[in-house]
Motif scaffolding. Structure first.
Motif, PDB file in Angstrom:
ATOM      1  N   THR A 304      -7.322   2.165  48.393  1.00 18.21           N
ATOM      2  CA  THR A 304      -6.673   2.515  49.666  1.00 18.21           C
ATOM      3  C   THR A 304      -7.542   3.491  50.455  1.00 18.21           C
ATOM      4  N   LYS A 305      -8.142   4.422  49.735  1.00 15.58           N
ATOM      5  CA  LYS A 305      -9.019   5.374  50.420  1.00 15.58           C
ATOM      6  C   LYS A 305     -10.228   4.662  51.010  1.00 15.58           C
ATOM      7  N   LEU A 306     -10.812   3.821  50.221  1.00 20.01           N
ATOM      8  CA  LEU A 306     -11.978   3.079  50.687  1.00 20.01           C
ATOM      9  C   LEU A 306     -11.639   2.225  51.917  1.00 20.01           C
ATOM     10  N   MET A 307     -10.491   1.580  51.879  1.00 18.69           N
ATOM     11  CA  MET A 307     -10.089   0.723  52.992  1.00 18.69           C
ATOM     12  C   MET A 307      -9.825   1.550  54.240  1.00 18.69           C
ATOM     13  N   ASN A 308      -9.492   2.801  53.999  1.00 16.95           N
ATOM     14  CA  ASN A 308      -9.149   3.689  55.096  1.00 16.95           C
ATOM     15  C   ASN A 308     -10.336   4.541  55.532  1.00 16.95           C
ATOM     16  N   ASN A 309     -11.476   4.243  54.963  1.00 17.91           N
ATOM     17  CA  ASN A 309     -12.688   5.001  55.246  1.00 17.91           C
ATOM     18  C   ASN A 309     -12.536   6.490  54.953  1.00 17.91           C
ATOM     19  N   GLU A 310     -11.730   6.769  53.954  1.00 16.34           N
ATOM     20  CA  GLU A 310     -11.586   8.166  53.564  1.00 16.34           C
ATOM     21  C   GLU A 310     -12.690   8.544  52.582  1.00 16.34           C
ATOM     22  N   GLU A 311     -12.881   9.819  52.461  1.00 19.81           N
ATOM     23  CA  GLU A 311     -13.881  10.340  51.531  1.00 19.81           C
ATOM     24  C   GLU A 311     -13.407  10.101  50.094  1.00 19.81           C
ATOM     25  N   VAL A 312     -14.289   9.571  49.254  1.00 19.24           N
ATOM     26  CA  VAL A 312     -13.973   9.432  47.836  1.00 19.24           C
ATOM     27  C   VAL A 312     -15.031  10.192  47.058  1.00 19.24           C
ATOM     28  N   GLU A 313     -14.597  11.262  46.441  1.00 20.99           N
ATOM     29  CA  GLU A 313     -15.573  12.138  45.775  1.00 20.99           C
ATOM     30  C   GLU A 313     -16.263  11.432  44.606  1.00 20.99           C
ATOM     31  N   GLU A 314     -15.465  10.902  43.701  1.00 25.53           N
ATOM     32  CA  GLU A 314     -16.049  10.276  42.508  1.00 25.53           C
ATOM     33  C   GLU A 314     -15.690   8.787  42.492  1.00 25.53           C
ATOM     34  N   VAL A 315     -16.699   7.946  42.510  1.00 19.54           N
ATOM     35  CA  VAL A 315     -16.399   6.510  42.566  1.00 19.54           C
ATOM     36  C   VAL A 315     -16.443   5.833  41.202  1.00 19.54           C
ATOM     37  N   ASN A 316     -16.858   6.542  40.172  1.00 24.34           N
ATOM     38  CA  ASN A 316     -16.827   5.954  38.830  1.00 24.34           C
ATOM     39  C   ASN A 316     -15.991   6.855  37.925  1.00 24.34           C
ATOM     40  N   ILE A 317     -14.728   6.560  37.947  1.00 23.97           N
ATOM     41  CA  ILE A 317     -13.771   7.420  37.261  1.00 23.97           C
ATOM     42  C   ILE A 317     -13.560   6.980  35.817  1.00 23.97           C
ATOM     43  N   GLU A 318     -13.574   7.950  34.913  1.00 26.90           N
ATOM     44  CA  GLU A 318     -13.234   7.665  33.516  1.00 26.90           C
ATOM     45  C   GLU A 318     -11.952   8.403  33.182  1.00 26.90           C
ATOM     46  N   LEU A 319     -10.990   7.654  32.715  1.00 32.04           N
ATOM     47  CA  LEU A 319      -9.695   8.238  32.370  1.00 32.04           C
ATOM     48  C   LEU A 319      -9.643   8.521  30.865  1.00 32.04           C
ATOM     49  N   PRO A 320      -8.827   9.469  30.441  1.00 32.95           N
ATOM     50  CA  PRO A 320      -8.736   9.747  29.005  1.00 32.95           C
ATOM     51  C   PRO A 320      -8.013   8.638  28.250  1.00 32.95           C
ATOM     52  N   TYR A 321      -8.427   8.447  27.011  1.00 31.67           N
ATOM     53  CA  TYR A 321      -7.748   7.465  26.153  1.00 31.67           C
ATOM     54  C   TYR A 321      -7.213   8.228  24.951  1.00 31.67           C
ATOM     55  N   GLU A 322      -6.570   7.495  24.071  1.00 36.30           N
ATOM     56  CA  GLU A 322      -6.029   8.141  22.887  1.00 36.30           C
ATOM     57  C   GLU A 322      -6.174   7.219  21.691  1.00 36.30           C
ATOM     58  N   LEU A 323      -6.601   7.774  20.580  1.00 30.84           N
ATOM     59  CA  LEU A 323      -6.669   6.977  19.357  1.00 30.84           C
ATOM     60  C   LEU A 323      -5.340   7.158  18.638  1.00 30.84           C
ATOM     61  N   VAL A 324      -4.543   6.103  18.650  1.00 25.81           N
ATOM     62  CA  VAL A 324      -3.202   6.206  18.078  1.00 25.81           C
ATOM     63  C   VAL A 324      -3.187   5.652  16.661  1.00 25.81           C
ATOM     64  N   LYS A 325      -2.959   6.529  15.712  1.00 25.86           N
ATOM     65  CA  LYS A 325      -3.013   6.135  14.303  1.00 25.86           C
ATOM     66  C   LYS A 325      -1.690   5.546  13.846  1.00 25.86           C
ATOM     67  N   LYS A 326      -1.749   4.303  13.422  1.00 25.99           N
ATOM     68  CA  LYS A 326      -0.540   3.646  12.921  1.00 25.99           C
ATOM     69  C   LYS A 326      -0.773   3.217  11.479  1.00 25.99           C
ATOM     70  N   GLN A 327      -0.100   2.167  11.071  1.00 27.16           N
ATOM     71  CA  GLN A 327      -0.142   1.807   9.653  1.00 27.16           C
ATOM     72  C   GLN A 327      -1.269   0.866   9.224  1.00 27.16           C
ATOM     73  N   SER A 328      -2.099   0.479  10.132  1.00 26.77           N
ATOM     74  CA  SER A 328      -3.187  -0.416   9.717  1.00 26.77           C
ATOM     75  C   SER A 328      -4.424   0.366   9.284  1.00 26.77           C
ATOM     76  N   THR A 329      -4.282   1.682   9.271  1.00 24.19           N
ATOM     77  CA  THR A 329      -5.358   2.531   8.749  1.00 24.19           C
ATOM     78  C   THR A 329      -4.731   3.608   7.875  1.00 24.19           C
ATOM     79  N   LEU A 330      -5.519   4.121   6.926  1.00 22.86           N
ATOM     80  CA  LEU A 330      -5.002   5.138   6.009  1.00 22.86           C
ATOM     81  C   LEU A 330      -4.858   6.495   6.692  1.00 22.86           C
ATOM     82  N   ASN A 331      -5.733   6.735   7.642  1.00 21.36           N
ATOM     83  CA  ASN A 331      -5.694   7.990   8.406  1.00 21.36           C
ATOM     84  C   ASN A 331      -5.887   9.224   7.530  1.00 21.36           C
ATOM     85  N   ASN A 332      -6.902   9.181   6.730  1.00 21.60           N
ATOM     86  CA  ASN A 332      -7.187  10.349   5.878  1.00 21.60           C
ATOM     87  C   ASN A 332      -7.643  11.553   6.705  1.00 21.60           C
TER      88      ASN A 332
END
Lengths: 332, 332
Positions: A304-332
DNA sequence: CTGAAAGCGCTAACAT
DNA sequence: ATGTTAGCGCTTTCAG
């Protein structure tokens, strides 16, 4: 498209103003006297006038429509991305033209061109395999493009992703810590940018660092691919896998269960893209939980910013992820 | 939408013909001499001319775009319907504007009106809860509408479905034949047309005919709804359930497993809409397998005829379904 | 604050 | 077979 009963002209005549004024009212232009505005609004309501978006688009050169390019419709990974996109699009009053590229009736560049011909104001591209043709098409146009869940090293196309390399390494570390020594990487499309430039290099580096055998299985995309792969994994002595696809990881899991393997004691599985599928199976799969909804939402917001010719500070954004431990690993 | 470099006018000038001739070439009109056509095509290629679909739409009153209305994007049931629609749409060169109505930012009628304002040539509606407002909007417009996976008794809107009543009865019969005597119906939205007018009546009739207790649980839509419902089912003595939703049926299943119940010996489950989800869990769920892809494809095909003013013999199509017996039932 | 007029890029009679 | 001429319904200068 059928007979349009009421046009802006009808409203103008009925309200005894010019089309221009009606247009101003419709578009919320403030340069209209209160009484005039109210009169026009009354007529609009009375006549059930609805502006023709196609005519608006032609005249204004804006369609308030964005194009979505997705590999397949029936994949929860893309559906969840799309939901994030859709919510933000609604917020900013954009419509979405969705095109899948799994059907080979049309080449990817044609799909993109088709979207461009429809004069979409922007495009969000979600295929993990960004072809040269697609890149070329994107470079030619001045229509803004954002990549969601994929990136490209050849160009500077804006993108929203996670740190796939770091996530992969973290997952492999979990397997190693659980005492597994024969770790495999199972990927769908080896040429997909994310795999080729991030996950596979991360894996290779990891096994090299830890003096482990290198076992990469490619072309494993769906449930049955995964199901059939398991026996080969066992034959190769694999005791822990990082699987990029969701359905394929479930296939491997079920195959392991059916073969009587003990998961996670004898065999561990981590899937690199968590969707509903991987959470309903038993044992539940340990996953790299990507913020799919957010990736889509942030990508659309950036667009939307790009379409509106607005300033975009960072164009390659990395979002946080999470390693979710369930039962298919022992999780020592 | 940005600067359009090349227009039909540029091509006309360059090829020394009129715009009309270029238009004819672009649209495959046969009334063009071979040499003229080739000359024009050469210029089109050389100039990289691409027709502006918005202008075409305004002039021709056809946008070659259809609107899709779906309750939620992240539901495989609708995704599979959409895939059928998409494939046929591609075949007939239609684009798809998809709108979900789960976000309550916009009322359903507004969503429909928005689609109509964009001058879509047709609409496919997939929500199982057809509101009065939606029906009113559909009746007002001359734009063709087809319902996919739902029908409506108030109107004669074309639809593609299966025989939900028959399918439900068949499923209940299976449970009964397996010796289960306390059969429950678990539905999501009790007001959804398919549930209200088909599945629930079928169930009521069935239990009445067989002198069984009537146990209907409504509002069970997602995985956790299903998971939480199980304990209540057990308390009520239920030993067999027909579940309309896919995720909720898996929730019930997992809850039963977690509670140590033996499925199918002690407790049987049948889901009334099979998607990928219900086939990857263990034990695999017995399902009413609806031909979702086909429903979508047939609906879209019918819509193309309607948009083309072609004759449509049967506007309320029922496709065959299949009761697929898996491990969540004894299948005596 | 309002109106007149010129397009946006294309299609579709109607001529020729 | 090709060109001319009106629009399609709306936005947007430009005047006033």
């Amino acid at each position: 498209m059928h007979k349009q009963e009421v046009t802006i002209y009808d409203v103008a005549r009925e309200a005894k103003v010019s089309m221009a004024t009606v247009s101003r009212v419709v578009n919320g232009n403030s340069n209209v006297r209160k009484e005039t505005r109210e009169r026009v609004e009354e007529v609009i309501k009375r006549l059930h006038y609805q502006p023709n978006a196609v005519a608006q688009g032609l005249a204004s050169k804006k369609t308030t429509t964005v194009g979505l390019i997705v590999p397949e419709l029936t994949n929860l990974y893309f559906a969840e991305l799309s939901k994030g996109i859709d919510d933000i699009a609604l917020l900013y009053k954009y419509n979405i033209i969705i095109t899948s590229i799994e059907n080979r009736l049309m080449k990817e560049e044609q799909v993109i061109q088709g979207l461009l011909n429809k004069q979409v104001d922007g495009v969000i591209y979600m295929s993990n395999r960004l072809t040269d043709e697609a890149v070329e098409a994107f470079k030619r146009t001045s229509t803004p493009v954002v990549l969601a869940g994929t990136k490209d090293s050849r160009t500077d196309i804006p993108s929203v992703t996670i740190d796939y390399k770091k996530a992969g390494t973290e997952a492999l570390n979990l397997l190693l810590n659980d005492g597994k020594k024969n770790l495999a990487l199972v990927v769908g499309d080896a040429e997909a940018v994310v795999n080729k430039e991030h996950r596979i290099p991360a894996y290779k580096e990891f096994v090299a660092d830890h003096n482990l055998p290198e076992r990469i299985y490619t072309g494993i995309s769906d449930y049955s691919d995964g199901y059939n792969l398991y026996s080969k994994l066992i034959k190769d002595g694999v005791d822990g896998v990082l699987v990029t696809g969701d359905s394929s990881s479930v296939g491997i899991l079920n195959s392991a269960i059916d073969a009587g393997a003990k998961v996670p004691e004898d065999f561990e599985i981590i899937t690199a893209s968590a969707t509903q599928i991987s959470s309903v199976v038993r044992p539940a799969l340990t996953t790299v939980k990507q913020p799919l909804y957010d990736i889509g939402a942030v990508a659309m917001r950036m667009l939307t910013k790009l379409m509106n010719n607005e300033e975009v500070e960072e164009v390659n954004i990395e979002l946080p992820y999470e390693l979710v431990k369930k039962q298919s690993t022992l999780n020592n």
